[in-house]
Design a protein around this motif. Structure first.
Motif, PDB file in Angstrom:
ATOM      1  N   GLY A 248       2.604 -26.152 -51.222  1.00 18.91           N
ATOM      2  CA  GLY A 248       3.269 -24.881 -51.486  1.00 18.91           C
ATOM      3  C   GLY A 248       2.784 -24.250 -52.770  1.00 18.91           C
ATOM      4  O   GLY A 248       2.002 -24.837 -53.519  1.00 18.91           O
ATOM      5  N   ALA A 249       3.270 -23.024 -53.027  1.00 21.15           N
ATOM      6  CA  ALA A 249       2.846 -22.290 -54.213  1.00 21.15           C
ATOM      7  C   ALA A 249       3.230 -23.039 -55.486  1.00 21.15           C
ATOM      8  O   ALA A 249       2.433 -23.152 -56.421  1.00 21.15           O
ATOM      9  CB  ALA A 249       3.456 -20.890 -54.201  1.00 21.15           C
ATOM     10  N   ARG A 250       4.453 -23.545 -55.528  1.00 21.53           N
ATOM     11  CA  ARG A 250       4.915 -24.218 -56.739  1.00 21.53           C
ATOM     12  C   ARG A 250       4.062 -25.447 -57.042  1.00 21.53           C
ATOM     13  O   ARG A 250       3.653 -25.680 -58.185  1.00 21.53           O
ATOM     14  CB  ARG A 250       6.381 -24.629 -56.605  1.00 21.53           C
ATOM     15  N   GLN A 251       3.744 -26.238 -56.005  1.00 25.33           N
ATOM     16  CA  GLN A 251       2.937 -27.435 -56.221  1.00 25.33           C
ATOM     17  C   GLN A 251       1.538 -27.086 -56.713  1.00 25.33           C
ATOM     18  O   GLN A 251       0.983 -27.755 -57.587  1.00 25.33           O
ATOM     19  CB  GLN A 251       2.832 -28.247 -54.920  1.00 25.33           C
ATOM     20  N   ALA A 252       0.953 -26.017 -56.141  1.00 25.81           N
ATOM     21  CA  ALA A 252      -0.387 -25.606 -56.569  1.00 25.81           C
ATOM     22  C   ALA A 252      -0.384 -25.127 -58.010  1.00 25.81           C
ATOM     23  O   ALA A 252      -1.285 -25.450 -58.792  1.00 25.81           O
ATOM     24  CB  ALA A 252      -0.910 -24.501 -55.647  1.00 25.81           C
ATOM     25  N   ILE A 253       0.635 -24.346 -58.391  1.00 24.60           N
ATOM     26  CA  ILE A 253       0.720 -23.843 -59.759  1.00 24.60           C
ATOM     27  C   ILE A 253       0.948 -24.979 -60.739  1.00 24.60           C
ATOM     28  O   ILE A 253       0.348 -25.023 -61.821  1.00 24.60           O
ATOM     29  CB  ILE A 253       1.821 -22.770 -59.868  1.00 24.60           C
TER      30      ILE A 253
ATOM     31  N   THR B  72     -18.134 -35.894 -45.776  1.00 22.95           N
ATOM     32  CA  THR B  72     -17.057 -35.799 -46.757  1.00 22.95           C
ATOM     33  C   THR B  72     -15.827 -35.189 -46.121  1.00 22.95           C
ATOM     34  O   THR B  72     -15.914 -34.436 -45.148  1.00 22.95           O
ATOM     35  CB  THR B  72     -17.477 -34.945 -47.963  1.00 22.95           C
ATOM     36  N   ARG B  73     -14.667 -35.507 -46.694  1.00 22.63           N
ATOM     37  CA  ARG B  73     -13.411 -34.982 -46.186  1.00 22.63           C
ATOM     38  C   ARG B  73     -12.664 -34.317 -47.333  1.00 22.63           C
ATOM     39  O   ARG B  73     -12.117 -34.993 -48.195  1.00 22.63           O
ATOM     40  CB  ARG B  73     -12.561 -36.101 -45.581  1.00 22.63           C
ATOM     41  N   LYS B  74     -12.694 -33.010 -47.351  1.00 24.25           N
ATOM     42  CA  LYS B  74     -11.988 -32.260 -48.373  1.00 24.25           C
ATOM     43  C   LYS B  74     -11.092 -31.236 -47.689  1.00 24.25           C
ATOM     44  O   LYS B  74     -11.342 -30.810 -46.564  1.00 24.25           O
ATOM     45  CB  LYS B  74     -12.956 -31.518 -49.289  1.00 24.25           C
ATOM     46  N   ALA B  75     -10.054 -30.853 -48.403  1.00 26.12           N
ATOM     47  CA  ALA B  75      -9.173 -29.791 -47.933  1.00 26.12           C
ATOM     48  C   ALA B  75      -8.667 -29.048 -49.155  1.00 26.12           C
ATOM     49  O   ALA B  75      -8.766 -29.543 -50.287  1.00 26.12           O
ATOM     50  CB  ALA B  75      -8.013 -30.366 -47.120  1.00 26.12           C
ATOM     51  N   GLY B  76      -8.145 -27.869 -48.942  1.00 23.24           N
ATOM     52  CA  GLY B  76      -7.683 -27.100 -50.090  1.00 23.24           C
ATOM     53  C   GLY B  76      -6.652 -26.066 -49.715  1.00 23.24           C
ATOM     54  O   GLY B  76      -6.380 -25.825 -48.529  1.00 23.24           O
ATOM     55  N   VAL B  77      -6.074 -25.473 -50.756  1.00 25.87           N
ATOM     56  CA  VAL B  77      -5.148 -24.366 -50.581  1.00 25.87           C
ATOM     57  C   VAL B  77      -5.555 -23.251 -51.539  1.00 25.87           C
ATOM     58  O   VAL B  77      -6.182 -23.494 -52.575  1.00 25.87           O
ATOM     59  CB  VAL B  77      -3.682 -24.773 -50.846  1.00 25.87           C
ATOM     60  N   ALA B  78      -5.211 -22.030 -51.175  1.00 23.61           N
ATOM     61  CA  ALA B  78      -5.501 -20.870 -52.015  1.00 23.61           C
ATOM     62  C   ALA B  78      -4.317 -19.928 -51.984  1.00 23.61           C
ATOM     63  O   ALA B  78      -3.636 -19.795 -50.961  1.00 23.61           O
ATOM     64  CB  ALA B  78      -6.763 -20.159 -51.520  1.00 23.61           C
ATOM     65  N   LEU B  79      -4.061 -19.275 -53.103  1.00 24.50           N
ATOM     66  CA  LEU B  79      -3.018 -18.258 -53.183  1.00 24.50           C
ATOM     67  C   LEU B  79      -3.330 -17.320 -54.327  1.00 24.50           C
ATOM     68  O   LEU B  79      -4.172 -17.607 -55.187  1.00 24.50           O
ATOM     69  CB  LEU B  79      -1.641 -18.878 -53.379  1.00 24.50           C
ATOM     70  N   HIS B  80      -2.667 -16.176 -54.331  1.00 28.49           N
ATOM     71  CA  HIS B  80      -2.768 -15.236 -55.440  1.00 28.49           C
ATOM     72  C   HIS B  80      -1.570 -15.438 -56.362  1.00 28.49           C
ATOM     73  O   HIS B  80      -0.457 -15.702 -55.891  1.00 28.49           O
ATOM     74  CB  HIS B  80      -2.787 -13.789 -54.934  1.00 28.49           C
ATOM     75  N   VAL B  81      -1.810 -15.315 -57.661  1.00 27.25           N
ATOM     76  CA  VAL B  81      -0.741 -15.483 -58.646  1.00 27.25           C
ATOM     77  C   VAL B  81      -0.786 -14.337 -59.652  1.00 27.25           C
ATOM     78  O   VAL B  81      -1.816 -13.683 -59.833  1.00 27.25           O
ATOM     79  CB  VAL B  81      -0.860 -16.841 -59.392  1.00 27.25           C
ATOM     80  N   ARG B  82       0.356 -14.114 -60.300  1.00 29.12           N
ATOM     81  CA  ARG B  82       0.475 -13.143 -61.394  1.00 29.12           C
ATOM     82  C   ARG B  82       0.992 -13.871 -62.637  1.00 29.12           C
ATOM     83  O   ARG B  82       1.500 -14.976 -62.548  1.00 29.12           O
ATOM     84  CB  ARG B  82       1.443 -12.012 -61.028  1.00 29.12           C
ATOM     85  N   GLY B  83       0.862 -13.202 -63.777  1.00 29.55           N
ATOM     86  CA  GLY B  83       1.416 -13.760 -65.005  1.00 29.55           C
ATOM     87  C   GLY B  83       0.546 -14.811 -65.652  1.00 29.55           C
ATOM     88  O   GLY B  83       1.034 -15.613 -66.447  1.00 29.55           O
TER      89      GLY B  83
ATOM     90  N   LEU C  22      -5.105 -26.365 -66.700  1.00 23.49           N
ATOM     91  CA  LEU C  22      -5.627 -25.122 -67.251  1.00 23.49           C
ATOM     92  C   LEU C  22      -4.591 -24.423 -68.129  1.00 23.49           C
ATOM     93  O   LEU C  22      -3.507 -24.082 -67.652  1.00 23.49           O
ATOM     94  CB  LEU C  22      -6.050 -24.178 -66.121  1.00 23.49           C
ATOM     95  N   PRO C  23      -4.903 -24.180 -69.402  1.00 19.98           N
ATOM     96  CA  PRO C  23      -3.993 -23.408 -70.256  1.00 19.98           C
ATOM     97  C   PRO C  23      -3.805 -21.997 -69.709  1.00 19.98           C
ATOM     98  O   PRO C  23      -4.693 -21.426 -69.083  1.00 19.98           O
ATOM     99  CB  PRO C  23      -4.732 -23.365 -71.599  1.00 19.98           C
ATOM    100  N   GLY C  24      -2.608 -21.446 -69.938  1.00 20.28           N
ATOM    101  CA  GLY C  24      -2.337 -20.078 -69.536  1.00 20.28           C
ATOM    102  C   GLY C  24      -1.794 -19.912 -68.140  1.00 20.28           C
ATOM    103  O   GLY C  24      -1.547 -18.789 -67.694  1.00 20.28           O
ATOM    104  N   VAL C  25      -1.579 -21.019 -67.409  1.00 16.80           N
ATOM    105  CA  VAL C  25      -1.107 -20.931 -66.029  1.00 16.80           C
ATOM    106  C   VAL C  25       0.390 -21.219 -65.924  1.00 16.80           C
ATOM    107  O   VAL C  25       1.017 -20.918 -64.910  1.00 16.80           O
ATOM    108  CB  VAL C  25      -1.904 -21.888 -65.119  1.00 16.80           C
ATOM    109  N   ALA C  26       0.984 -21.758 -66.983  1.00 19.07           N
ATOM    110  CA  ALA C  26       2.399 -22.153 -66.927  1.00 19.07           C
ATOM    111  C   ALA C  26       3.311 -20.972 -66.638  1.00 19.07           C
ATOM    112  O   ALA C  26       4.388 -21.144 -66.066  1.00 19.07           O
ATOM    113  CB  ALA C  26       2.806 -22.830 -68.238  1.00 19.07           C
ATOM    114  N   THR C  27       2.900 -19.771 -67.024  1.00 22.92           N
ATOM    115  CA  THR C  27       3.731 -18.576 -66.811  1.00 22.92           C
ATOM    116  C   THR C  27       3.452 -17.907 -65.473  1.00 22.92           C
ATOM    117  O   THR C  27       4.031 -16.860 -65.179  1.00 22.92           O
ATOM    118  CB  THR C  27       3.480 -17.566 -67.945  1.00 22.92           C
ATOM    119  N   ALA C  28       2.559 -18.474 -64.659  1.00 21.68           N
ATOM    120  CA  ALA C  28       2.159 -17.836 -63.406  1.00 21.68           C
ATOM    121  C   ALA C  28       3.240 -17.930 -62.346  1.00 21.68           C
ATOM    122  O   ALA C  28       4.009 -18.900 -62.289  1.00 21.68           O
ATOM    123  CB  ALA C  28       0.871 -18.467 -62.883  1.00 21.68           C
ATOM    124  N   THR C  29       3.291 -16.920 -61.499  1.00 18.15           N
ATOM    125  CA  THR C  29       4.182 -16.905 -60.338  1.00 18.15           C
ATOM    126  C   THR C  29       3.371 -16.513 -59.110  1.00 18.15           C
ATOM    127  O   THR C  29       2.379 -15.789 -59.203  1.00 18.15           O
ATOM    128  CB  THR C  29       5.334 -15.905 -60.522  1.00 18.15           C
TER     129      THR C  29
END
Length: 405
Positions: free
Chosen positions: A231-236, A175-186, A243-250
């Protein structure tokens, strides 16, 4: 074992725990890592029930508690058609979410306190020699190259292991998978619940990093030819759509990439050397079993090395590691196969939920129940009985409100 030190390459959980156990037993051990700690690590950052139990057994749980990890009451699973189910852990089960920056650093320091010679900023360049009696490694630090003699070599250097490549133990993944991870607030969600959105092209995970839900880990994993958010914006934005509740995340951290996943090995050892953690074979644990598997492999490898670390001991390690992973990998591959078939998954999740099997599946992937529990006839009878009862009381169970307490 030779009086020469064991050389551990990699300061993540697998390497640190291997070094810690050898040092506690009075064995000389040198641990090197090319990075300086603390350092960030792309990860879902889930310490599932099995991981917590490992930490308790190793007397490391209190060390993690001091970091105030997030505490999960359960997981919210969102299917391809947007329906949501919640699976709560039993009251006696503890699951943490840990910031790998501080978590890995704490384990590395614990190894040093136990007596390991920890050297960061040192890169493993390759092998000058290796046989059953030990060998010599080329390492680089501060712009200069030198050699280190060792009695045994431990490759704990992760998904793209240089040690594994030097030992010619790589196999071909499917299989070929890739991913990104970051921390968010809000994030506007209950802090006691992790969320996992399951779909064909993207798997999105969200989990709280502290008891208050101030910081969260956001992971976006893609499959096939789908490019991960860069990038962060694309992931968010990708998470907001699901997922509900993520629109306000930064964003509260840099975006870290990881992959491609699925890195099998021919076997996890050669005479004089052993692989642990992701270096010993990796299949994308969307189930959050990565940290626990790394620590589990380290404990098995330390047992083999303390027994002498000869070919027979390392062959026993390989068998025990394969047995420990076999059931979990099969469950993961079944989940992965279902994710590739959204129509099937959309029908499967409600059926699993109605029968009560979904809770048992989450318990298995959390290493709280053994994989064999899913094949227990008595459990299947209980699931069937529960499915009949629930389907009789409600033919269309309502989806949970993701933001409800």
């Amino acid at each position: 074992m030779s009086a020469l030190p064991t050389l551990v390459v990699g300061g993540g959980p697998a390497g640190s725990v291997t070094a810690l156990l050898l040092a506690r037993a009075g064995r000389p051990v040198v641990l090197i890592d090319r990075r300086s700690f603390p350092r960030a690590k792309p990860c879902g950052e889930c310490a599932n029930p099995g991981t917590v139990e490992h930490l308790r057994t190793l007397d490391l749980a209190e060390l993690v508690e001091l970091q105030r990890p997030g505490r999960l009451e359960g997981w919210e699973l969102r299917g391809p058609r947007g329906r949501t189910w919640r699976v709560r852990f039993p009251d006696d089960v503890r699951t943490w979410t840990v910031d790998r920056t501080s978590f890995d650093h704490a384990l590395l320091e614990a190894a040093a306190v136990a007596g390991a010679d920890v050297r960061t900023g040192v890169t493993f360049e390759g092998l000058a020699s290796l046989d059953e009696a030990g060998g010599r490694a080329r390492v680089r630090a501060g712009g200069s190259t030198s050699s280190v003699r060792f009695g045994r070599l431990v490759g704990a250097d992760g998904l793209h292991s240089r040690v594994r490549a030097e030992l010619h133990l790589d196999a071909v993944g499917a299989t070929r998978k890739a991913g990104v991870a970051l921390h968010v607030r809000g994030v506007d969600r209950p802090p006691g619940w992790g969320a996992l959105d399951l779909d064909r092209d993207l798997t999105i995970g969200l989990s709280p990093l502290d008891p208050e839900g101030d910081r969260w880990t956001l992971v976006v994993v893609t499959r096939g030819g789908v490019r991960p958010p860069t990038g962060a914006r694309q992931a968010i934005v990708a998470a907001t759509r699901r997922l509900p509740g993520v629109a306000t995340a930064t964003a509260a951290s840099d975006v870290l990439g990881c992959g491609p996943f699925d890195r099998p090995v021919e076997r996890p050892w050669r005479p004089g050397a052993v692989l642990v953690g992701d270096a010993a074979g990796y299949f994308d644990p969307v189930t959050g079993q990565g940290i626990g598997r790394a620590i589990g492999s380290a404990r098995l490898a330390a047992d083999a090395l303390l027994a002498g670390g000869g070919p027979r001991d390392l062959a026993v390690y390989a068998r025990r590691l394969r047995a420990a992973r076999r059931g979990g990998v099969r469950v993961q591959r079944l989940i992965d196969a279902a994710l590739r078939r959204p129509a099937l998954l959309a029908r499967l999740l409600p059926a699993l939920h109605r029968s009560g099997a979904l809770s048992d599946l989450v318990a298995v992937t959390g290493d709280h129940l053994p994989p064999g529990a899913l094949a227990d006839p008595a459990r299947w009878l209980a699931w069937t009985r529960e499915a009949i009862i629930r389907s009789g009381s409600s033919s269309t169970p309502p989806a949970h409100n993701p933001c409800a307490p």
